[in-house]
Design an enzyme around this catalytic site. Structure first.
Site, PDB file in Angstrom:
ATOM      1  N   GLY A  91     -15.118 -49.029  57.901  1.00 39.29           N
ATOM      2  CA  GLY A  91     -14.078 -48.023  57.727  1.00 39.29           C
ATOM      3  C   GLY A  91     -12.713 -48.455  57.031  1.00 39.29           C
ATOM      4  N   ARG A 120     -33.942 -35.552  56.857  1.00 35.85           N
ATOM      5  CA  ARG A 120     -32.459 -35.272  56.439  1.00 35.85           C
ATOM      6  C   ARG A 120     -32.058 -33.805  56.533  1.00 35.85           C
ATOM      7  NH1 ARG A 120     -32.104 -40.049  54.256  1.00 35.85           N
ATOM      8  NH2 ARG A 120     -33.740 -40.976  53.098  1.00 35.85           N
ATOM      9  N   ARG A 129     -26.222 -43.122  54.379  1.00 37.58           N
ATOM     10  CA  ARG A 129     -27.398 -42.217  54.379  1.00 37.58           C
ATOM     11  C   ARG A 129     -27.471 -41.264  53.111  1.00 37.58           C
ATOM     12  NH1 ARG A 129     -30.970 -40.709  58.513  1.00 37.58           N
ATOM     13  NH2 ARG A 129     -31.819 -38.944  58.200  1.00 37.58           N
ATOM     14  N   ASN A 184     -17.238 -39.827  46.679  1.00 39.91           N
ATOM     15  CA  ASN A 184     -17.654 -41.251  47.223  1.00 39.91           C
ATOM     16  C   ASN A 184     -16.893 -42.177  46.231  1.00 39.91           C
ATOM     17  OD1 ASN A 184     -19.550 -42.894  48.464  1.00 39.91           O
ATOM     18  ND2 ASN A 184     -20.591 -43.241  46.552  1.00 39.91           N
ATOM     19  N   HIS A 241     -17.580 -46.274  45.145  1.00 38.87           N
ATOM     20  CA  HIS A 241     -18.517 -47.604  44.804  1.00 38.87           C
ATOM     21  C   HIS A 241     -17.863 -48.661  44.287  1.00 38.87           C
ATOM     22  CE1 HIS A 241     -22.440 -49.073  44.223  1.00 38.87           C
ATOM     23  NE2 HIS A 241     -22.278 -49.518  43.253  1.00 38.87           N
ATOM     24  N   ASP A 256     -24.808 -43.100  43.620  1.00 44.01           N
ATOM     25  CA  ASP A 256     -23.738 -43.615  43.024  1.00 44.01           C
ATOM     26  C   ASP A 256     -23.615 -43.385  41.564  1.00 44.01           C
ATOM     27  OD1 ASP A 256     -23.007 -45.241  45.217  1.00 44.01           O
ATOM     28  OD2 ASP A 256     -24.792 -46.661  44.721  1.00 44.01           O
ATOM     29  N   GLU A 315     -10.146 -50.582  45.876  1.00 44.06           N
ATOM     30  CA  GLU A 315     -10.558 -49.325  46.221  1.00 44.06           C
ATOM     31  C   GLU A 315      -9.601 -48.503  47.320  1.00 44.06           C
ATOM     32  OE1 GLU A 315     -14.580 -49.730  48.159  1.00 44.06           O
ATOM     33  OE2 GLU A 315     -14.795 -51.577  47.205  1.00 44.06           O
TER      34      GLU A 315
END
Ligand code: GAR
Length: 217
Positions: free
Chosen positions: A13, A67, A93, A109, A111, A147, A176
């Protein structure tokens, strides 16, 4: 009104922490309303609690490959916390296409590569194997493909001879932590516009900085 954000994590995290810290600023257009982990052993859970952010644990393991059932519980929690935007921070996930469609344009997201290069597992190892001289990190909108999705922001770092995956990962991580809060700021303040597969940014003057790697001297 600040936009209500959920951060989804599975591990340490550090991006979550960067977002929580950025959101403390009074002029930040989003508040981190909840951190949700799918793993009880995610170190980020304790970090979120220490920052006085609400946490939820929805263990995904018991759901196995179902899922949709996991996502039903997740949607319920998102509703309870009146979540408007989702940030994935090392959330390991996969989602169903239906979940992703429902949150399209509202879920980011990050990456650790300059997408579309090196999606998936071990992006640092992939970058070293390819011999690229510059790598970095990408914040993008989530689409069903892993991604991938409209790119919001990227940051670049040099790749050095002799880099290990760990060394490169550390260098990229600092980038990031800079770009994720900035990308969330843009999304939460309504400055991002999706045009097909592309993300356009209102008032985007680009960047005048160049990165050349290796430097000639
Ligand atoms: C980060 O490096 C993030 O970019 C990566 O997982 C790490 C999570 O670290 N995400 C992916 O590889 C997504 N495909 P963190 O838990 O310290 O934020």
């Amino acid at each position: 009104m600040k936009r209500r954000v959920a951060i989804l994590i599975s591990g340490r995290g550090s991006n979550m922490t960067a977002l929580i810290e950025a959101a403390k600023a009074s002029d930040f257009p989003a508040e981190i309303a909840v951190v949700i982990s799918n793993r009880a052993d995610a170190a980020g859970l304790a970090r979120a609690k220490a920052s006085a952010v609400a946490t939820e644990l929805i263990e995904s393991k018991p759901f196995g490959k179902d899922r949709a059932a996991f996502e039903t519980v997740l949607e319920e929690k998102l509703k309870q916390h009146r979540i408007e935007l989702i940030c994935l921070g090392g959330f390991m996930r996969l989602f169903t296409a239906e979940f992703v469609q429902r949150w399209y344009g509202r879920m980011l997201n990050i990456h650790p590569s300059l997408l579309p290069s090196f999606p998936g597992l071990d992006p640092h190892g992939q970058a070293l194997k390819a011999g690229v001289k510059i790598s970095g990190a990408t914040v993008h909108f989530v689409i069903p493909e892993t991604d991938a999705g409209p790119i919001v922001m990227q940051g670049a770092v040099p790749v050095q001879d002799g880099d290990t995956a760990e060394a490169l990962s550390e260098r990229i991580l600092t980038i990031e932590h800079r770009i994720y809060p900035e990308a969330l700021r843009l999304l939460a303040s309504g400055r991002l516009r999706l045009e097909g597969d592309l993300c356009k940014i209102e008032g985007n003057g680009g960047s005048s900085e160049s990165l050349i790697s290796p430097s000639a001297r």
